[in-house]
Motif scaffolding. Structure first.
Motif, short mmCIF file in Angstrom:
data_model
loop_
_atom_site.label_atom_id
_atom_site.label_comp_id
_atom_site.label_asym_id
_atom_site.label_seq_id
_atom_site.Cartn_x
_atom_site.Cartn_y
_atom_site.Cartn_z
N ASP A 133 31.36 97.12 54.27
CA ASP A 133 30.86 98.69 53.88
C ASP A 133 30.05 98.87 55.19
O ASP A 133 30.44 100.01 56.40
CB ASP A 133 30.17 99.38 53.10
N TRP A 134 29.46 98.10 55.67
CA TRP A 134 28.48 97.89 57.15
C TRP A 134 29.22 98.17 58.02
O TRP A 134 29.07 98.30 59.33
CB TRP A 134 27.35 96.40 56.91
N ILE A 135 30.20 97.44 58.62
CA ILE A 135 30.76 97.74 59.92
C ILE A 135 31.83 99.07 59.42
O ILE A 135 31.86 99.41 60.82
CB ILE A 135 32.09 96.36 59.45
N TYR A 136 32.14 99.49 58.41
CA TYR A 136 32.81 100.97 58.29
C TYR A 136 31.48 101.89 59.02
O TYR A 136 31.83 102.73 59.65
CB TYR A 136 33.01 100.84 57.34
N LYS A 137 30.21 100.90 58.72
CA LYS A 137 29.31 102.63 58.96
C LYS A 137 28.70 101.74 60.28
O LYS A 137 28.72 103.31 61.28
CB LYS A 137 27.93 101.89 58.73
N LEU A 138 29.12 101.18 60.87
CA LEU A 138 28.98 100.74 62.61
C LEU A 138 30.09 101.42 63.50
O LEU A 138 30.46 101.17 64.69
CB LEU A 138 29.34 99.07 62.79
N GLY A 139 31.03 102.11 62.91
CA GLY A 139 32.16 102.67 62.87
C GLY A 139 33.34 102.42 63.29
O GLY A 139 34.28 102.33 64.32
N LEU A 140 33.34 100.95 62.87
CA LEU A 140 34.78 99.82 62.85
C LEU A 140 35.59 100.18 61.95
O LEU A 140 35.26 99.56 60.86
CB LEU A 140 34.49 98.92 63.26
N ASP A 141 36.74 100.92 61.89
CA ASP A 141 37.65 101.53 60.27
C ASP A 141 38.37 100.22 60.72
O ASP A 141 39.63 100.29 60.80
CB ASP A 141 38.24 102.55 60.88
#
Length: 375
Positions: free
Chosen positions: A43-51
């Motif tokens: 989830d942390w990756i998506y929060k960084l804007g990396l889908d």
């Protein structure tokens, strides 16, 4: 002029890439299943804007996609100064994603070669590059989740795969997507991961990985992770260093010439300088090479360095840590400086901690008190 697999391969090797492979542009549905099964860990990756899910289908990246060309670049073909290898992952010591004066030039040259032949390319950051490389027959996976080359770097993991999604069709190579670890290896990487991030073959909890903790971990590093994180300040090579599949290249590396760029960087990365650096110093000398942490997170650098100093057990760092506690305004940095003083111990460290204890309160007072139990 129509390009063939052979002509593209020759150009890639001419530019200095370690190897090259080809695969089709079918979606990476197996990888999508992995992402969905481990969603809570990423989830942390998506929060960084990396889908990451947006990179599953190459045609969503390039509508006319017909093939994927994958090249491997070796980032460890020169010897690094030991003073830097102890604290920073090797891939970051030869990283030009900001300076664009090394690998980026090779990538551009290969891309221009394809474009001159009328081939459109996209190099997506969210496509699963390691999986694409294995599907292109360039390597197998290790239990530590890294890709190991089938031929480059003595079949080691010191490689970066770069995937070019293209609108031309090339015959795909035979996939090598399995686990390549020898049967006789008794899980060296899994056993030796200091923070227990590796949960099983090809299963990682990224939020316990030292690399993640050094540049994405939230807040003050938990006490139980400070000693296991050891000397690492940015990144980690531990699971690669202990891996028997890397043994041959590590032995060869002792004979390599020094990496001149890394050697030139070395004075700027001295631990006392990093511990006390300001924003100007960081932006001029550090961020161009290690950029995951912005200027607004300079505290994280200071905290990581303080922890690494503590784990050296070197009493020579005691004055630097005392200065950091006294001069740095961030409570997270002060807390880690206190912990490091307690970890190193000795009369000077204990005297400083006794002095600090009467001047602080709250969480920081608790950290100083805990540090005193260590010294």
């Amino acid at each position: 002029m129509k390009l063939t697999k052979r002509s593209v391969s020759e150009r890639a090797l001419e530019l200095g890439f370690a190897s090259i492979g080809f695969t089709d542009a079918k979606p990476f549905y197996d990888h999508q299943m992995v992402l969905e099964a481990r969603k809570s860990s990423y989830d942390w990756i998506y929060k960084l804007g990396l889908d990451l899910s947006a990179g599953i289908d190459p045609k969503a990246i390039l509508p006319d996609a017909r093939s994927i060309i994958v090249v491997l670049a070796h980032y460890f073909d020169r010897r690094f100064p030991p003073e830097m290898e102890n604290h920073f992952g090797r891939c970051y010591l030869d990283d030009d994603r900001v300076t664009r004066d090394g690998l980026s030039l090779k990538i551009k040259a290969l891309r221009d070669h394809l474009l001159n032949a009328g081939i459109k390319t996209k190099i997506p950051f969210h496509l699963p590059h390691r999986v694409a490389a294995a599907r292109a027959g360039l390597g197998t996976f290790g239990k530590n989740c890294l890709l190991y080359a089938n031929s480059a770097v003595a079949r080691g993991s010191w490689i970066l795969p770069i995937a070019f999604v293209v609108d031309a069709e090339f015959e795909p190579d035979t996939p090598t997507t399995g686990l390549g670890c020898p049967d006789w290896c008794k899980n060296a990487c899994l056993i030796c991961c200091p923070t227990g991030a590796l949960k099983g073959p090809r299963k990682i909890e990224p939020r316990r990985c030292i690399s993640y903790l050094t540049y994405f971990g939230e807040g003050l590093t938990p006490r139980e992770l400070r000693e296991p994180m050891g000397l690492w300040i940015y990144g980690c090579d531990h699971c690669q260093n202990v891996c028997p599949r890397n043994r041959a290249w590590l032995a060869l590396a002792k004979t390599f010439p020094i990496n001149a760029a890394a050697e030139k960087m070395m004075p700027y990365f001295a631990l006392p300088r990093l511990l006390h650096m300001d924003t100007g110093y960081f932006e001029a000398h550090i961020q161009p090479h290690m950029f995951y942490m912005p200027s607004s997170e300079l505290w994280r650098w200071h905290m990581n360095v303080a922890r690494a100093m503590g784990n050296t057990l070197d009493t020579g760092y005691v004055p630097e840590l005392i200065r950091a506690f006294e001069e740095n305004a961030d409570e997270r940095v002060k807390s880690m400086a206190a912990w490091a003083l307690g970890r190193i111990g000795g009369a000077a460290a204990r005297s400083a901690l006794d002095r600090f204890r009467s001047k602080v309160d709250g969480t920081l007072k608790d950290e100083v008190a805990f540090a005193l139990t260590l010294s």
